[in-house]
Design a protein around this motif. Structure first.
Motif, mmCIF file in Angstrom:
data_model
loop_
_atom_site.group_PDB
_atom_site.id
_atom_site.type_symbol
_atom_site.label_atom_id
_atom_site.label_comp_id
_atom_site.label_asym_id
_atom_site.label_seq_id
_atom_site.Cartn_x
_atom_site.Cartn_y
_atom_site.Cartn_z
ATOM 1 N N LYS A 118 0.914 -1.129 -0.037
ATOM 2 C CA LYS A 118 -0.118 0.032 -0.177
ATOM 3 C C LYS A 118 0.868 1.254 0.189
ATOM 4 C CE LYS A 118 -0.524 0.213 5.000
ATOM 5 N NZ LYS A 118 -1.520 0.170 6.079
ATOM 6 N N VAL A 119 0.188 2.177 -0.479
ATOM 7 C CA VAL A 119 1.008 3.563 -0.351
ATOM 8 C C VAL A 119 1.244 4.027 0.905
ATOM 9 C CG1 VAL A 119 1.026 6.095 -1.198
ATOM 10 C CG2 VAL A 119 0.187 4.082 -2.605
ATOM 11 N N MET A 120 2.398 4.356 1.524
ATOM 12 C CA MET A 120 2.616 4.918 2.628
ATOM 13 C C MET A 120 1.938 6.175 2.886
ATOM 14 S SD MET A 120 6.465 5.949 4.150
ATOM 15 C CE MET A 120 7.411 4.515 4.131
ATOM 16 N N ASP A 121 1.759 7.015 2.265
ATOM 17 C CA ASP A 121 1.276 8.547 2.462
ATOM 18 C C ASP A 121 0.508 8.744 0.929
ATOM 19 O OD1 ASP A 121 0.341 10.813 3.192
ATOM 20 O OD2 ASP A 121 2.363 11.813 3.175
ATOM 21 N N PRO A 122 -0.835 8.600 1.228
ATOM 22 C CA PRO A 122 -1.703 8.748 0.040
ATOM 23 C C PRO A 122 -1.750 10.171 -0.431
ATOM 24 C CG PRO A 122 -2.676 7.704 1.662
ATOM 25 C CD PRO A 122 -1.529 8.076 2.363
ATOM 26 N N ASP A 123 -1.205 11.221 0.251
ATOM 27 C CA ASP A 123 -1.410 12.544 0.093
ATOM 28 C C ASP A 123 -0.212 13.074 -0.828
ATOM 29 O OD1 ASP A 123 -3.832 12.683 1.058
ATOM 30 O OD2 ASP A 123 -2.965 13.410 2.971
ATOM 31 N N THR A 124 0.690 12.041 -0.739
ATOM 32 C CA THR A 124 2.182 12.286 -1.504
ATOM 33 C C THR A 124 1.756 12.271 -3.059
ATOM 34 O OG1 THR A 124 3.491 11.340 0.251
ATOM 35 C CG2 THR A 124 4.455 11.612 -1.747
ATOM 36 N N ALA A 125 2.557 13.457 -3.965
ATOM 37 C CA ALA A 125 2.529 13.430 -5.368
ATOM 38 C C ALA A 125 3.145 12.110 -5.785
ATOM 39 C CB ALA A 125 3.396 14.622 -5.537
ATOM 40 N N PRO A 126 2.334 11.578 -6.890
ATOM 41 C CA PRO A 126 2.822 10.303 -7.398
ATOM 42 C C PRO A 126 4.403 10.071 -7.695
ATOM 43 C CG PRO A 126 1.042 11.255 -8.472
ATOM 44 C CD PRO A 126 1.456 12.414 -7.685
ATOM 45 N N ARG A 127 5.093 11.405 -8.011
ATOM 46 C CA ARG A 127 6.455 11.316 -8.174
ATOM 47 C C ARG A 127 7.404 11.022 -7.001
ATOM 48 N NH1 ARG A 127 9.119 15.024 -11.685
ATOM 49 N NH2 ARG A 127 11.314 14.155 -11.998
ATOM 50 N N TYR A 128 6.888 10.873 -5.744
ATOM 51 C CA TYR A 128 7.574 10.810 -4.479
ATOM 52 C C TYR A 128 6.911 9.749 -3.521
ATOM 53 C CZ TYR A 128 9.413 15.522 -5.907
ATOM 54 O OH TYR A 128 9.830 16.497 -6.452
ATOM 55 N N LYS A 129 5.922 8.890 -4.190
ATOM 56 C CA LYS A 129 5.235 7.611 -3.393
ATOM 57 C C LYS A 129 6.166 6.808 -2.848
ATOM 58 C CE LYS A 129 0.558 8.336 -4.849
ATOM 59 N NZ LYS A 129 -0.350 7.791 -5.556
ATOM 60 N N LYS A 130 6.201 6.146 -1.805
ATOM 61 C CA LYS A 130 6.953 5.207 -1.128
ATOM 62 C C LYS A 130 5.739 4.209 -0.746
ATOM 63 C CE LYS A 130 11.148 7.016 -0.528
ATOM 64 N NZ LYS A 130 12.357 6.276 -0.612
ATOM 65 N N TYR A 131 6.136 3.134 -0.781
ATOM 66 C CA TYR A 131 5.256 1.765 -0.937
ATOM 67 C C TYR A 131 5.753 1.213 0.413
ATOM 68 C CZ TYR A 131 3.581 3.251 -5.264
ATOM 69 O OH TYR A 131 3.065 4.150 -6.143
ATOM 70 N N ILE A 132 4.611 0.487 1.234
ATOM 71 C CA ILE A 132 5.289 -0.604 2.379
ATOM 72 C C ILE A 132 4.170 -1.674 2.482
ATOM 73 C CG2 ILE A 132 5.861 1.599 3.936
ATOM 74 C CD1 ILE A 132 3.032 1.633 5.115
ATOM 75 N N PRO A 133 4.396 -2.713 3.152
ATOM 76 C CA PRO A 133 3.567 -4.245 3.049
ATOM 77 C C PRO A 133 2.111 -3.709 3.478
ATOM 78 C CG PRO A 133 5.730 -4.231 4.366
ATOM 79 C CD PRO A 133 5.514 -2.807 4.058
ATOM 80 N N TYR A 134 1.172 -4.242 2.910
ATOM 81 C CA TYR A 134 -0.142 -4.279 3.200
ATOM 82 C C TYR A 134 -0.594 -4.412 4.502
ATOM 83 C CZ TYR A 134 -0.573 -9.105 4.273
ATOM 84 O OH TYR A 134 -0.557 -10.403 4.481
ATOM 85 N N TRP A 135 0.176 -4.845 5.492
ATOM 86 C CA TRP A 135 -0.287 -5.093 6.997
ATOM 87 C C TRP A 135 0.363 -3.945 7.781
ATOM 88 C CZ3 TRP A 135 4.658 -5.328 8.978
ATOM 89 C CH2 TRP A 135 5.516 -5.985 8.154
ATOM 90 N N ALA A 136 1.289 -2.960 7.103
ATOM 91 C CA ALA A 136 1.983 -2.201 7.991
ATOM 92 C C ALA A 136 0.840 -1.052 8.436
ATOM 93 C CB ALA A 136 3.096 -1.546 7.227
#
Length: 76
Positions: A58-76
């Motif tokens: 899942k996206v770590m911070d959904p409000d981040t611009a697409p260029r700077y998105k980071k992803y983490i495991p679904y359970w985090a």
């Protein structure tokens, strides 16, 4: 041929590894893992989108611009 399940699982495992190191994975991380060039950002984005749609990450911070998105495991 690498299937969508395999690529999604690789994204998930990398997200888990990054998460335990207090980080997230990005498009550039996925490009390095799969050996994609700088001009293949769209392919890396599709791999990440497939993993998100599959429920692996899942996206770590959904409000981040697409260029700077980071992803983490679904359970985090």
């Amino acid at each position: 041929m690498i299937t969508l399940w395999v690529t999604s699982f690789v994204c998930y495992m990398q997200a888990c590894l990054a998460y335990v190191n207090f980080e997230g994975i990005s498009n550039s991380d996925i490009r390095k893992i799969f050996g994609l060039g700088e001009k293949e950002k769209a392919k890396a984005s599709r791999l990440l989108t497939g993993a998100v749609d599959g429920g692996y990450i899942k996206v770590m911070d959904p409000d981040t611009a697409p260029r700077y998105k980071k992803y983490i495991p679904y359970w985090a």
